[in-house]
Design a protein around this motif. Structure first.
Motif, short mmCIF file in Angstrom:
data_model
loop_
_atom_site.label_atom_id
_atom_site.label_comp_id
_atom_site.label_asym_id
_atom_site.label_seq_id
_atom_site.Cartn_x
_atom_site.Cartn_y
_atom_site.Cartn_z
N ARG A 195 -56.56 -94.29 -13.35
CA ARG A 195 -57.11 -95.52 -13.90
C ARG A 195 -58.26 -95.22 -14.86
NH1 ARG A 195 -57.50 -100.67 -9.99
NH2 ARG A 195 -55.30 -100.90 -9.51
N LEU A 196 -59.07 -94.22 -14.50
CA LEU A 196 -60.19 -93.88 -15.38
C LEU A 196 -59.68 -93.45 -16.74
CD1 LEU A 196 -63.28 -93.53 -15.55
CD2 LEU A 196 -62.94 -91.14 -14.91
N VAL A 197 -58.63 -92.63 -16.76
CA VAL A 197 -58.05 -92.19 -18.03
C VAL A 197 -57.52 -93.39 -18.81
CG1 VAL A 197 -56.21 -90.81 -19.07
CG2 VAL A 197 -57.47 -89.92 -17.11
N ARG A 198 -56.82 -94.29 -18.09
CA ARG A 198 -56.27 -95.47 -18.77
C ARG A 198 -57.37 -96.38 -19.28
NH1 ARG A 198 -53.59 -97.79 -14.77
NH2 ARG A 198 -54.02 -100.01 -14.82
N GLU A 204 -61.40 -97.07 -25.95
CA GLU A 204 -61.23 -96.57 -27.30
C GLU A 204 -60.53 -97.58 -28.18
OE1 GLU A 204 -59.13 -92.72 -29.45
OE2 GLU A 204 -59.79 -92.59 -27.38
N ARG A 205 -59.57 -98.33 -27.60
CA ARG A 205 -58.88 -99.37 -28.37
C ARG A 205 -59.79 -100.55 -28.65
NH1 ARG A 205 -52.74 -100.16 -26.14
NH2 ARG A 205 -51.94 -98.11 -26.70
N VAL A 206 -60.54 -100.96 -27.62
CA VAL A 206 -61.42 -102.12 -27.78
C VAL A 206 -62.52 -101.82 -28.79
CG1 VAL A 206 -63.15 -103.53 -26.58
CG2 VAL A 206 -60.94 -103.10 -25.53
N LEU A 218 -66.15 -91.11 -27.91
CA LEU A 218 -65.50 -91.50 -26.67
C LEU A 218 -64.60 -90.39 -26.15
CD1 LEU A 218 -64.63 -95.23 -27.41
CD2 LEU A 218 -66.36 -94.36 -25.84
N ARG A 219 -63.96 -89.67 -27.06
CA ARG A 219 -63.10 -88.57 -26.63
C ARG A 219 -63.91 -87.46 -26.00
NH1 ARG A 219 -59.33 -86.98 -31.38
NH2 ARG A 219 -59.16 -89.27 -31.36
N ILE A 220 -65.05 -87.13 -26.63
CA ILE A 220 -65.92 -86.09 -26.07
C ILE A 220 -66.49 -86.54 -24.73
CG2 ILE A 220 -68.07 -84.83 -26.44
CD1 ILE A 220 -67.47 -84.88 -29.43
N LEU A 221 -66.92 -87.81 -24.66
CA LEU A 221 -67.48 -88.34 -23.41
C LEU A 221 -66.46 -88.29 -22.29
CD1 LEU A 221 -69.82 -89.74 -21.93
CD2 LEU A 221 -68.89 -91.93 -22.73
N SER A 222 -65.23 -88.70 -22.57
CA SER A 222 -64.19 -88.67 -21.52
C SER A 222 -63.89 -87.25 -21.10
CB SER A 222 -62.92 -89.35 -22.03
OG SER A 222 -62.39 -88.68 -23.15
N LEU A 223 -63.91 -86.28 -22.05
CA LEU A 223 -63.66 -84.88 -21.71
C LEU A 223 -64.74 -84.35 -20.78
CD1 LEU A 223 -62.14 -82.20 -22.12
CD2 LEU A 223 -63.55 -81.81 -24.16
N MET A 226 -64.43 -85.79 -17.28
CA MET A 226 -63.36 -85.16 -16.51
C MET A 226 -63.78 -83.77 -16.03
SD MET A 226 -61.00 -87.26 -16.15
CE MET A 226 -60.56 -88.86 -16.81
N ILE A 227 -64.51 -83.01 -16.86
CA ILE A 227 -65.00 -81.69 -16.44
C ILE A 227 -66.00 -81.84 -15.30
CG2 ILE A 227 -66.38 -79.71 -17.18
CD1 ILE A 227 -65.07 -79.98 -19.92
N PHE A 228 -66.88 -82.86 -15.42
CA PHE A 228 -67.84 -83.10 -14.35
C PHE A 228 -67.14 -83.45 -13.04
CE2 PHE A 228 -70.18 -86.29 -11.89
CZ PHE A 228 -71.31 -85.55 -11.54
N LEU A 229 -66.11 -84.31 -13.12
CA LEU A 229 -65.37 -84.67 -11.92
C LEU A 229 -64.66 -83.46 -11.31
CD1 LEU A 229 -63.78 -88.13 -12.86
CD2 LEU A 229 -65.66 -87.68 -11.27
N LEU A 230 -64.15 -82.57 -12.16
CA LEU A 230 -63.47 -81.37 -11.66
C LEU A 230 -64.45 -80.50 -10.88
CD1 LEU A 230 -60.99 -79.49 -11.54
CD2 LEU A 230 -61.72 -78.54 -13.74
N CYS A 231 -65.65 -80.28 -11.44
CA CYS A 231 -66.67 -79.48 -10.76
C CYS A 231 -67.13 -80.17 -9.48
CB CYS A 231 -67.86 -79.24 -11.69
SG CYS A 231 -67.45 -78.31 -13.18
#
Length: 517
Positions: A195-198, A204-206, A218-223, A226-231
């Motif tokens: 859901r977070l990815v969606r 990004e669309r809005v 927004l692309r860098i922020l989402s990346l 995701m890296i933070f969540l992985l760690c």
């Protein structure tokens, strides 16, 4: 957005204030999709006439809702692993309340998605039909959303209320068994990462579709999220797996004397150990794993770290090389233009108008329409022009019954033009050299005797095609106008190949002159 037909104007005020939050708002994204303020206004009218409560994809409510859901989902993806690994059933009233609130919100979200309009890339407008929305949602995200919305918070709350009257020892034993079951069950809620990815794609669309800087941000922020969540997840897993084994004597938790440590200490050591594996340094992992489970955890951490590096490098390279080539070409052209205007010492006001013209004309993307139409086959070229302009040409009285081949030949002669707000498109009594078809925008036609506003789909200046006379009125752009023009010379050059149509048009003009007399 104030020029509505009388009946539509009454409908606009029949909607209550909160329902207006469901309508598309006027912003760069909606203008990018629909083309003009008039088209956005028509979309509002279309939604009102539907008579069904549907949240438009470009509505203000949708924008706020998506932002809120991004924050709530991210907090869940941080808190759920912490709760599973470290809290031992002592999460407190505040966290239990947040769990119940989140579960309720995600269940509501599943219901709202059945009334959430969809932007289909293959169509020009939003899908607002409830049946189509329901079918698309059931085929796509309904099952993952229902699984991720599983109400674990309600289970814990009901269990706590059920055993509230038992003795402390009996209650503790029952709650521990339930807690171990719910911990495993809570892993299902980690599916909310999808859901977070969606939701990030929706953000990004809005956001502004024309500002590439916003999209890259927004692309860098989402990346990085995701890296933070992985760690974060890796650090929680480092502690969670030994906990499931009831902390063997040779596990790293006992070696670090963390059995009675605070949650903060346990989490810090877990994340430190995970990062030392993922970044391939020796700190925190100098000792050889003492059992098979620990060995597999270390290997998984190392592999996830390698994948993290791969994703970072791939995304960075993609953003540097593939970030909108046409936008880069546009920027280069604008740099040349700025150098020219500086060299010619043009006034600041004129420079601003030139910059605004290029923004309106190319929308931040540089391309040559003539070259694009040359790249495709003649059949595709005619089909493109038919889609874009045929309806406009057919609205001209003397074109309505003309042969389709003649219309196709006319379409090939049309030229795309853009005028800014306040520009004089036609001046009265000047030689008539072309007529215009309005793709998007509004203009004011006026002379000494009348004033009239024209908008999307209308045309003006057609009399000069037949008479080669002078323009009878002045036409001024009220908004940014995207027009197609047909020159008199091109029209008569095409007309030579269709003598029958030439005779019909001569008859049409003679009848018109008789009526005027």
């Amino acid at each position: 957005m104030q020029r509505l037909a009388p009946e539509n104007h009454r409908r606009c005020f029949s909607w209550s204030g909160w329902k207006n939050l469901l309508l598309p708002q006027l912003n760069r994204r909606s203008l990018y999709v629909y083309g003009s303020e008039v088209a956005v206004e028509k979309e509002c009218v279309r939604q009102k006439e539907g008579g069904v409560l549907v949240i438009h994809p470009f509505s203000r409510l949708r924008s706020y809702y998506i932002m809120c859901m991004v924050a709530i989902t991210f907090l869940n993806l941080i808190g759920i692993p912490m709760e599973i690994a470290f809290l031992d059933g002592n999460s407190g009233v505040g966290w239990e309340g947040f769990n119940v609130f989140s579960d309720t919100l995600f269940l509501i979200d599943v219901g709202l998605n059945f009334r959430m309009g969809i932007i289909n890339e293959d169509s020009e407008g939003a899908i607002l039909d409830l049946k189509s929305i329901r079918q698309q949602y059931l085929k796509s995200w309904f099952v993952p959303d229902m699984v991720a919305a599983f109400p674990v918070g309600y289970i814990l709350l009901i269990a706590d209320l059920q055993y509230h009257g038992d003795s402390p020892s009996s209650r503790a034993g029952k709650m521990m068994r339930i807690l171990m079951f719910v911990r495993i069950l809570s892993l299902v809620r980690l599916l909310r990462v999808s859901r977070l990815v969606r939701f990030f794609n929706e953000v990004e669309r809005v956001s502004n579709a024309n500002l590439e800087v916003v999209r890259v941000f927004l692309r860098i922020l989402s990346l990085f999220m995701m890296i933070f969540l992985l760690c974060h997840w890796n650090g929680c897993i480092q502690y969670f797996v030994p906990m499931l084994e009831e902390f063997p004597s040779d596990c790293w938790v006992r070696r670090e004397n963390l059995m009675n440590a605070t949650v903060g200490e346990k989490y810090s050591f877990g994340v430190f150990r995970a990062l030392s594996h993922m970044t391939a340094i020796s700190y925190g992992s100098s000792e050889t794993p003492t059992n098979e489970v620990e060995l597999w955890i270390v290997m998984t951490s190392i592999v996830s770290g390698a994948l993290m590096y791969t994703v970072m490098v791939a995304n960075t390279a993609a953003m540097m090389t593939d970030v909108d080539i046409t936008a880069r070409a546009y920027k280069n052209k604008m740099n040349h233009l700025e150098d020219y205007m500086t060299f010619m010492k043009l006034p600041k006001a004129l420079r601003m108008r030139i910059n605004n013209y290029f923004q309106a004309r190319y929308a931040g993307k540089w391309y040559d329409e003539k070259d694009v139409l040359k790249w495709v086959s003649s059949s595709l070229r005619e089909e493109i022009l038919l889609t874009m302009c045929s309806s406009h040409v057919r609205k001209v009285p003397f074109f309505r019954n003309c042969d389709i081949n003649f219309i196709n030949a006319i379409l090939l002669e049309l030229q795309y033009e853009v005028f800014q707000e306040g520009d004089i498109i036609i001046r009265q009594n000047t030689p008539g050299d072309r007529m215009f078809f309005i793709e998007h925008g509004q203009v004011l036609v006026e002379n000494d005797f009348f004033q009239r506003e024209l908008c999307d789909g209308d045309c003006f200046g057609e009399s000069c095609l037949l008479t080669r006379g002078r323009h009878l009125a002045t036409v001024q752009a009220l908004t940014i106008c995207q027009l197609f023009s047909l020159s008199v010379d091109s029209f008569h050059a095409v007309l030579k190949d269709y003598p029958d149509i030439m005779r019909d048009l001569d008859t049409f003009q003679q009848d018109k002159d008789i009526l005027l007399c």
